[in-house]
Scaffold this active site. Structure first.
Site, PDB file in Angstrom:
ATOM      1  CG  ASN A  43      -1.673   1.264   1.439  1.00 44.10           C
ATOM      2  OD1 ASN A  43      -1.785   2.064   0.502  1.00 44.10           O
ATOM      3  ND2 ASN A  43      -2.218   1.461   2.632  1.00 44.10           N
ATOM      4  CE  LYS A  92       0.431   3.571   4.850  1.00 42.82           C
ATOM      5  NZ  LYS A  92       0.003   3.666   6.217  1.00 42.82           N
ATOM      6  CG  HIS A 106      -6.050   1.883   5.126  1.00 42.66           C
ATOM      7  ND1 HIS A 106      -5.612   2.813   6.048  1.00 42.66           N
ATOM      8  CD2 HIS A 106      -5.013   1.039   4.904  1.00 42.66           C
ATOM      9  CE1 HIS A 106      -4.354   2.543   6.351  1.00 42.66           C
ATOM     10  NE2 HIS A 106      -3.966   1.468   5.671  1.00 42.66           N
ATOM     11  CD  GLU A 114      -3.095   5.558   6.650  1.00 44.90           C
ATOM     12  OE1 GLU A 114      -3.132   5.629   5.409  1.00 44.90           O
ATOM     13  OE2 GLU A 114      -2.116   5.094   7.268  1.00 44.90           O
ATOM     14  CD  GLU A 171      -3.698  -2.662   7.296  1.00 47.09           C
ATOM     15  OE1 GLU A 171      -2.558  -2.887   6.875  1.00 47.09           O
ATOM     16  OE2 GLU A 171      -4.329  -1.631   7.014  1.00 47.09           O
ATOM     17  N   GLY A 196       2.137   2.131  11.005  1.00 48.87           N
ATOM     18  CA  GLY A 196       3.145   3.190  10.970  1.00 48.87           C
ATOM     19  C   GLY A 196       3.819   3.481  12.304  1.00 48.87           C
ATOM     20  CB  SER A 237       4.715  -1.713  12.085  1.00 44.72           C
ATOM     21  OG  SER A 237       4.247  -0.422  12.381  1.00 44.72           O
TER      22      SER A 237
END
Ligand code: PEP
Length: 240
Positions: free
Chosen positions: A6, A8, A95, A97, A164, A170, A201
């Site tokens: 990914n 991003k 996701h 985010e 996740e 991250g 991560s």
């Protein structure tokens, strides 16, 4: 095993140069029949990346889509049909985010159904926040995310779950192996045929620990997937 990168909101046309290294590695890798690589770049790179990866068996996916499967007056949005048109075979939906910016389970469900209708395969992300984990709500949160996310989805054949934990994305933190085993088992018990990936991560250092978890079907890799060497290292270390 799936290795999904990914990217991003990173990368321009010149970032595609790094793919040569991955294509070469994958071609020569003895266990490549066991490995499925999918790159999910920003939408602007889907078309040129698909062209670069032609004949490589590496596939391309998108990072999100609009829930409306038809064209419409939705300025700034891209739907699954348009993604497919430019070469995407997969799409990441749910996701964290995007959840953090207000994407609800219901909206995610609409996106999943629309993507499946357009013929895309879905990488459906779920995961608890650190606060939910502290309050011991992980299983409840995951159950709700899956239940609403897959509502009215009759056939889950084209869906892969990516577990996740939000606190892991991250941050360099990963769950304890025994917790991860239990959570993946829990998801697979609910939906027998679903493949479950871990994301958060993943890097060349922690992959040895993560690969020993035998009910994981692969990894969704953010930061490390933008670096061809690290991405290759992760794959190599999964197999030796
Ligand atoms: C992700 O964004 O899906 C992800 C797993 O990111 P990272 O690997 O950078 O934690």
């Amino acid at each position: 095993m799936y290795f999904i990168g990914n990217w991003k909101m990173f990368g321009g046309l010149n970032s595609l140069n790094s793919l040569h290294r991955v294509i070469k590695f994958y071609k020569g890798f003895k266990r490549n029949r066991l490995v499925k690589i999918i790159y999910c770049p920003p939408s602007t790179l889907i078309r040129p990346m698909s062209k670069k990866l032609k004949n490589s068996r590496i596939e391309v996916g998108a990072q999100n889509c609009h829930e409306n499967e038809n064209y419409g007056a939705f300025t700034g949005s891209i739907n699954s049909k348009m993604l497919k048109d430019v070469g995407a075979k997969h799409v990441i939906i749910g996701h964290s985010e995007n959840r953090q910016r207000g994407e609800s389970n219901k909206k995610i469900n609409n996106k999943i159904r629309s993507a499946l209708k357009s013929g895309l395969k879905v990488v459906f992300c779920i995961g608890e926040t650190s606060q939910e984990k502290r309050k011991k709500k992980t299983y409840q949160v995951l159950s709700n995310q899956i239940k609403t996310g897959l509502d009215k989805v009759k056939n889950t054949r084209n869906i892969i779950i990516a577990y996740e934990p939000v606190w892991s994305i991250g941050t360099g933190l990963i769950p304890k192996s025994n917790e991860l085993i239990k959570i993946i088992h829990f998801i697979k018990k609910k939906y027998k045929n679903l493949k479950v990936l871990y994301g958060g991560s993943v890097n060349p250092k922690n992959i040895r620990e993560l690969k020993s978890i035998n009910n994981i079907d692969g990894f969704l890799i953010g930061g490390a997937s933008q670096d061809a060497k690290k991405f290759i290292d992760i794959i190599k270390k999964t197999y030796n």
